[in-house]
Design an enzyme around this catalytic site. Structure first.
Site, PDB file in Angstrom:
ATOM      1  N   LYS A 115      -8.032  -3.824   6.009  1.00 28.65           N
ATOM      2  CA  LYS A 115      -7.845  -2.609   6.978  1.00 28.65           C
ATOM      3  C   LYS A 115      -9.196  -1.753   6.981  1.00 28.65           C
ATOM      4  CE  LYS A 115      -3.471  -3.575   7.526  1.00 28.65           C
ATOM      5  NZ  LYS A 115      -2.457  -2.945   6.558  1.00 28.65           N
ATOM      6  N   PRO A 166     -18.411  -4.086  10.113  1.00 29.12           N
ATOM      7  CA  PRO A 166     -17.993  -4.695  11.062  1.00 29.12           C
ATOM      8  C   PRO A 166     -16.992  -3.578  12.019  1.00 29.12           C
ATOM      9  CG  PRO A 166     -16.345  -5.663   9.381  1.00 29.12           C
ATOM     10  CD  PRO A 166     -17.459  -4.530   8.957  1.00 29.12           C
ATOM     11  N   TYR A 218     -15.461  -2.942  15.448  1.00 28.70           N
ATOM     12  CA  TYR A 218     -14.916  -3.934  16.743  1.00 28.70           C
ATOM     13  C   TYR A 218     -15.544  -3.259  18.036  1.00 28.70           C
ATOM     14  CZ  TYR A 218     -11.495  -6.283  13.703  1.00 28.70           C
ATOM     15  OH  TYR A 218     -11.119  -6.943  12.728  1.00 28.70           O
ATOM     16  N   TYR A 266       2.043  -7.679  16.108  1.00 23.84           N
ATOM     17  CA  TYR A 266       2.680  -6.762  15.040  1.00 23.84           C
ATOM     18  C   TYR A 266       3.610  -5.313  15.473  1.00 23.84           C
ATOM     19  CZ  TYR A 266       2.433  -2.504  11.860  1.00 23.84           C
ATOM     20  OH  TYR A 266       2.721  -1.495  11.283  1.00 23.84           O
ATOM     21  N   SER A 267       2.874  -4.777  16.580  1.00 25.02           N
ATOM     22  CA  SER A 267       3.523  -3.514  17.062  1.00 25.02           C
ATOM     23  C   SER A 267       5.080  -3.878  17.858  1.00 25.02           C
ATOM     24  CB  SER A 267       2.751  -2.696  18.046  1.00 25.02           C
ATOM     25  OG  SER A 267       2.288  -3.437  19.022  1.00 25.02           O
ATOM     26  N   THR A 318       5.884   2.601  12.670  1.00 32.68           N
ATOM     27  CA  THR A 318       4.663   2.962  13.002  1.00 32.68           C
ATOM     28  C   THR A 318       4.447   3.685  14.448  1.00 32.68           C
ATOM     29  OG1 THR A 318       2.416   1.872  13.611  1.00 32.68           O
ATOM     30  CG2 THR A 318       4.346   0.619  14.021  1.00 32.68           C
ATOM     31  N   ASP A 319       3.370   4.269  14.632  1.00 38.83           N
ATOM     32  CA  ASP A 319       3.044   4.968  15.853  1.00 38.83           C
ATOM     33  C   ASP A 319       2.615   4.029  16.899  1.00 38.83           C
ATOM     34  OD1 ASP A 319       0.546   4.331  15.020  1.00 38.83           O
ATOM     35  OD2 ASP A 319      -0.390   6.246  15.387  1.00 38.83           O
ATOM     36  N   GLU A 320       2.389   2.586  16.534  1.00 36.34           N
ATOM     37  CA  GLU A 320       1.908   1.569  17.173  1.00 36.34           C
ATOM     38  C   GLU A 320       2.831   1.056  18.235  1.00 36.34           C
ATOM     39  OE1 GLU A 320      -0.996  -1.205  15.304  1.00 36.34           O
ATOM     40  OE2 GLU A 320      -1.239   0.143  14.013  1.00 36.34           O
ATOM     41  N   GLU A 323       5.015  -7.332   7.600  1.00 35.69           N
ATOM     42  CA  GLU A 323       3.623  -7.807   7.614  1.00 35.69           C
ATOM     43  C   GLU A 323       3.195  -6.799   8.626  1.00 35.69           C
ATOM     44  OE1 GLU A 323       2.201 -10.518   6.673  1.00 35.69           O
ATOM     45  OE2 GLU A 323       3.973 -11.386   5.527  1.00 35.69           O
ATOM     46  N   SER A 346       6.694  -6.347  16.820  1.00 34.12           N
ATOM     47  CA  SER A 346       8.015  -6.788  15.821  1.00 34.12           C
ATOM     48  C   SER A 346       8.527  -5.617  15.263  1.00 34.12           C
ATOM     49  CB  SER A 346       7.321  -7.750  14.766  1.00 34.12           C
ATOM     50  OG  SER A 346       6.143  -7.409  14.331  1.00 34.12           O
ATOM     51  N   LYS A 347       7.387  -4.675  15.354  1.00 32.84           N
ATOM     52  CA  LYS A 347       7.909  -3.223  14.490  1.00 32.84           C
ATOM     53  C   LYS A 347       8.998  -2.546  15.737  1.00 32.84           C
ATOM     54  CE  LYS A 347       7.161  -1.575  11.207  1.00 32.84           C
ATOM     55  NZ  LYS A 347       7.742  -1.469   9.834  1.00 32.84           N
ATOM     56  N   PHE A 380       0.831  -1.224  -0.186  1.00 34.07           N
ATOM     57  CA  PHE A 380      -0.028   0.012  -0.010  1.00 34.07           C
ATOM     58  C   PHE A 380       0.896   1.255  -0.222  1.00 34.07           C
ATOM     59  CE2 PHE A 380      -2.065   2.893   3.242  1.00 34.07           C
ATOM     60  CZ  PHE A 380      -2.906   3.623   2.514  1.00 34.07           C
TER      61      PHE A 380
HETATM   62  P1  NAD Z   1       1.286  -3.697   3.141  1.00 34.04           P
HETATM   63  O1  NAD Z   1       1.183  -4.882   4.123  1.00 34.04           O
HETATM   64  O2  NAD Z   1       0.377  -2.873   2.430  1.00 34.04           O
HETATM   65  O3  NAD Z   1       2.471  -3.952   2.295  1.00 34.04           O
HETATM   66  C1  NAD Z   1       3.814  -4.407   2.694  1.00 34.04           C
HETATM   67  C2  NAD Z   1       4.756  -4.850   1.633  1.00 34.04           C
HETATM   68  O4  NAD Z   1       5.801  -5.531   2.120  1.00 34.04           O
HETATM   69  C3  NAD Z   1       3.977  -5.950   0.557  1.00 34.04           C
HETATM   70  O5  NAD Z   1       4.180  -5.321  -0.748  1.00 34.04           O
HETATM   71  C4  NAD Z   1       4.599  -7.300   0.794  1.00 34.04           C
HETATM   72  O6  NAD Z   1       4.747  -8.165  -0.441  1.00 34.04           O
HETATM   73  C5  NAD Z   1       6.158  -6.727   1.196  1.00 34.04           C
HETATM   74  N1  NAD Z   1       6.785  -7.790   2.050  1.00 34.04           N
HETATM   75  C6  NAD Z   1       6.412  -8.457   3.077  1.00 34.04           C
HETATM   76  N2  NAD Z   1       7.292  -9.096   3.652  1.00 34.04           N
HETATM   77  C7  NAD Z   1       8.405  -9.002   2.758  1.00 34.04           C
HETATM   78  C8  NAD Z   1       9.601  -9.508   2.817  1.00 34.04           C
HETATM   79  N3  NAD Z   1       9.942 -10.350   3.810  1.00 34.04           N
HETATM   80  N4  NAD Z   1      10.563  -9.183   2.002  1.00 34.04           N
HETATM   81  C9  NAD Z   1      10.236  -8.211   0.875  1.00 34.04           C
HETATM   82  N5  NAD Z   1       8.932  -7.560   0.964  1.00 34.04           N
HETATM   83  C10 NAD Z   1       7.931  -7.962   1.797  1.00 34.04           C
HETATM   84  O7  NAD Z   1       1.775  -2.646   4.211  1.00 34.04           O
HETATM   85  P2  NAD Z   1       1.850  -0.886   4.280  1.00 34.04           P
HETATM   86  O8  NAD Z   1       0.473  -0.616   4.710  1.00 34.04           O
HETATM   87  O9  NAD Z   1       2.108  -0.381   2.902  1.00 34.04           O
HETATM   88  O10 NAD Z   1       2.893  -0.485   5.375  1.00 34.04           O
HETATM   89  C11 NAD Z   1       4.320  -0.340   4.889  1.00 34.04           C
HETATM   90  C12 NAD Z   1       5.448  -0.117   5.872  1.00 34.04           C
HETATM   91  O11 NAD Z   1       4.477   1.076   6.764  1.00 34.04           O
HETATM   92  C13 NAD Z   1       5.215  -1.056   7.141  1.00 34.04           C
HETATM   93  O12 NAD Z   1       6.433  -1.187   7.550  1.00 34.04           O
HETATM   94  C14 NAD Z   1       4.304  -0.798   8.193  1.00 34.04           C
HETATM   95  O13 NAD Z   1       4.644  -1.002   9.476  1.00 34.04           O
HETATM   96  C15 NAD Z   1       4.463   0.792   7.984  1.00 34.04           C
HETATM   97  N6  NAD Z   1       3.392   1.816   8.346  1.00 34.04           N
HETATM   98  C16 NAD Z   1       2.042   1.443   8.195  1.00 34.04           C
HETATM   99  C17 NAD Z   1       0.972   2.077   8.434  1.00 34.04           C
HETATM  100  C18 NAD Z   1      -0.383   1.801   7.883  1.00 34.04           C
HETATM  101  O14 NAD Z   1      -1.306   2.577   8.202  1.00 34.04           O
HETATM  102  N7  NAD Z   1      -0.504   1.047   6.860  1.00 34.04           N
HETATM  103  C19 NAD Z   1       1.273   3.232   9.375  1.00 34.04           C
HETATM  104  C20 NAD Z   1       2.419   3.393   9.754  1.00 34.04           C
HETATM  105  C21 NAD Z   1       3.564   2.866   9.359  1.00 34.04           C
HETATM  106  P1  TYD Z   2      -6.807  -1.026  11.011  1.00 26.39           P
HETATM  107  O1  TYD Z   2      -6.968  -0.590   9.878  1.00 26.39           O
HETATM  108  O2  TYD Z   2      -6.591  -2.654  11.124  1.00 26.39           O
HETATM  109  O3  TYD Z   2      -5.531  -0.641  11.531  1.00 26.39           O
HETATM  110  P2  TYD Z   2      -4.740  -0.581  13.117  1.00 26.39           P
HETATM  111  O4  TYD Z   2      -5.229  -1.780  13.893  1.00 26.39           O
HETATM  112  O5  TYD Z   2      -3.508  -0.808  12.709  1.00 26.39           O
HETATM  113  O6  TYD Z   2      -5.096   0.578  13.686  1.00 26.39           O
HETATM  114  O7  TYD Z   2      -7.913  -0.971  12.259  1.00 26.39           O
HETATM  115  C1  TYD Z   2      -8.279   0.594  12.248  1.00 26.39           C
HETATM  116  C2  TYD Z   2      -9.164   0.547  13.584  1.00 26.39           C
HETATM  117  O8  TYD Z   2     -10.380  -0.148  13.090  1.00 26.39           O
HETATM  118  C3  TYD Z   2      -8.815  -0.404  14.914  1.00 26.39           C
HETATM  119  O9  TYD Z   2      -9.163   0.478  15.959  1.00 26.39           O
HETATM  120  C4  TYD Z   2      -9.388  -1.503  14.641  1.00 26.39           C
HETATM  121  C5  TYD Z   2     -10.812  -1.213  14.067  1.00 26.39           C
HETATM  122  N1  TYD Z   2     -11.436  -2.312  12.802  1.00 26.39           N
HETATM  123  C6  TYD Z   2     -12.686  -2.195  12.970  1.00 26.39           C
HETATM  124  O10 TYD Z   2     -13.491  -1.881  14.091  1.00 26.39           O
HETATM  125  N2  TYD Z   2     -13.369  -3.300  12.169  1.00 26.39           N
HETATM  126  C7  TYD Z   2     -12.593  -3.907  11.368  1.00 26.39           C
HETATM  127  O11 TYD Z   2     -13.407  -4.650  10.533  1.00 26.39           O
HETATM  128  C8  TYD Z   2     -11.352  -3.708  11.144  1.00 26.39           C
HETATM  129  C9  TYD Z   2     -10.169  -4.353  10.162  1.00 26.39           C
HETATM  130  C10 TYD Z   2     -10.815  -2.610  12.308  1.00 26.39           C
END
Ligand code: NAD
Ligand code: TYD
Length: 361
Positions: free
Chosen positions: A201, A217, A219, A162-163, A136-138, A86, A165-166, A14
């Site tokens: 998400k 849904p 939560y 998740y958090s 991430t902020d998590e 992940e 591991s990050k 993403f």
């Molecule tokens: P995502 O899950 O959409 O994408 C992750 C990408 O990494 C995918 O393309 C996947 O194929 C690749 N990948 C996974 N394991 C791999 C590996 N072992 N080697 C090579 N590629 C691999 O995630 P995202 O939402 O785009 O998040 C990207 C980064 O930003 C992550 O590090 C996440 O922790 C961080 N982040 C995400 C958010 C959010 O809201 N999505 C917020 C803050 C930080």
């Molecule tokens: P998510 O998009 O999974 O991000 P994160 O847990 O990393 O913040 O979830 C955002 C918020 O939405 C989180 O508080 C969990 C909630 N949520 C639901 O209420 N229903 C859902 O089906 C999902 C996926 C998340």
């Protein structure tokens, strides 16, 4: 000799794909994109630049030392931006193994190969090289309703696999700066939303379910708070940190947009009611409260004053403008959604939602 090239890991996901697309669109130079193409990685996200000579795609794991070594020797990048991870909390609850493997062990292996490459550079190139780790902020844990927003100095208190591991990966990055002098930068960003967001998400899931006539849904009682940032603003923050951030520093990135989940879902329903009205009633009628996520963090909020004051970065989008753009993107890209919601996605829905008593799969 370092080249102008940068390496992006996870650039088919993403945020990574938004970053890579923008990098090419803005003529920032060559980008070498290494991605394992897990369920979350999708080459369709990169369709606009698939023929562009400035974009090189490499299908590999960040933990594959030989692949990373070969890539560094071939392209001599001036920087690495590490998105690969992940990324989904609910998946980490069902199966933490992949999170440890990629986010912790994978980051370690990547750091080791980058360290070997960097240590062999001449001194002037060593000091201009950058390793930017996207986090991430998590990692900061959960805030109470009246706590101040997360600053870079907050202690790490991760609560989900998740958090955690990050957090571990952030600590490794910190240690590689402190111990070896690797010029690292770490960004800790709040929840992103926007195009190419995988519909596991909250925001893309709700848009997709609403349009498919399925329950939306929520939560628990929907009062959990997240701080939302439009993905292109996150990408511009990363470009800014890469260009002007101080090695060894961390920067919190956020949009000052705290919303309860219920507010977010109501906003999505209201925009959909305007943009794609139902024959009868409102999309709000599809809202369903389901069993809460175990260990569900109550509130995240980012204090972004450091990046704003020290690096002059500011988001361009408000939540209102960004969320409308996002809904429109999903309405205009039904094929993308159809492709990513077939196959493995269906298994995930039954695993995550059927046990919550919902017929969403
Ligand atoms: P995502 O899950 O959409 O994408 C992750 C990408 O990494 C995918 O393309 C996947 O194929 C690749 N990948 C996974 N394991 C791999 C590996 N072992 N080697 C090579 N590629 C691999 O995630 P995202 O939402 O785009 O998040 C990207 C980064 O930003 C992550 O590090 C996440 O922790 C961080 N982040 C995400 C958010 C959010 O809201 N999505 C917020 C803050 C930080
Ligand atoms: P998510 O998009 O999974 O991000 P994160 O847990 O990393 O913040 O979830 C955002 C918020 O939405 C989180 O508080 C969990 C909630 N949520 C639901 O209420 N229903 C859902 O089906 C999902 C996926 C998340």
């Amino acid at each position: 000799m370092l080249t102008e090239a940068i390496v992006v890991t996870g650039g088919a996901g993403f945020i990574g794909s938004n970053f890579v697309n923008a990098w090419v669109r803005l003529n920032q130079g060559k980008v070498v994109n290494l991605d394992k193409l897990t369920y979350a990685g999708n080459l369709e996200n990169l369709a606009d630049i698939s023929q562009d000579p400035e974009h090189v795609f490499i299908h590999a794991d960040i933990g594959d030392r030989a692949a990373v070594k070969a890539l560094l020797e071939t392209h001599h990048p001036r920087a690495i931006v590490n998105f690969a991870a992940e990324s989904h909390v609910d998946r980490s609850i069902y199966g933490p193994d992949a999170f440890i493997q990629t986010n912790v062990v994978g980051t370690f292996n990547l750091l080791e190969e980058v360290r070997a490459y960097w240590q062999a550079l001449p001194l002037d190139e060593q000091s201009s090289f950058r390793f930017l780790h996207v986090s991430t902020d998590e990692v900061y844990g959960s805030l109470g309703p009246n706590d101040p927003a997360f600053k870079e100095t907050n202690p790490y208190q991760p609560n989900s696999p998740y958090s955690a591991s990050k957090a571990a990966s952030d600590h490794l990055v910190r240690a590689y700066h402190h111990t070896y002098g690797l010029p690292t930068l770490t960004t800790n960003c709040s929840n992103n939303y926007g195009p190419y967001h995988f519909p596991e998400k909250l925001i893309p899931l709700v848009i997709h379910n609403a349009l498919s006539g399925k329950p939306l849904p929520i939560y628990g009682n929907g009062s959990n708070v997240r701080d939302w940032l439009y993905v292109e603003d996150h990408c511009s923050a990363i470009r800014q940190v890469l260009a002007t951030g101080q090695p060894g520093e961390t920067y919190n990135v956020g949009g000052w947009n705290e919303k309860t989940n219920l507010d977010v879902v109501h906003t999505l329903c209201d925009i959909l009611d305007q943009e794609r009205p139902k024959a009868q009633g409102s999309y709000r009628d599809q809202i369903t409260f389901v069993k809460d996520r175990p260990g569900h963090d109550l509130r995240y909020a980012i204090d972004a004053s450091k990046i704003e004051q020290e690096l002059g970065w500011k988001p361009q989008e408000t939540f209102e403008t960004g969320i409308r753009k996002t809904v429109r993107w999903y309405l205009e890209n039904p094929e993308w959604v159809a492709h990513v919601t077939s196959g493995e996605y269906q298994n995930w829905l039954s695993k995550n939602y059927q046990k919550r008593g919902e017929e969403l799969a």
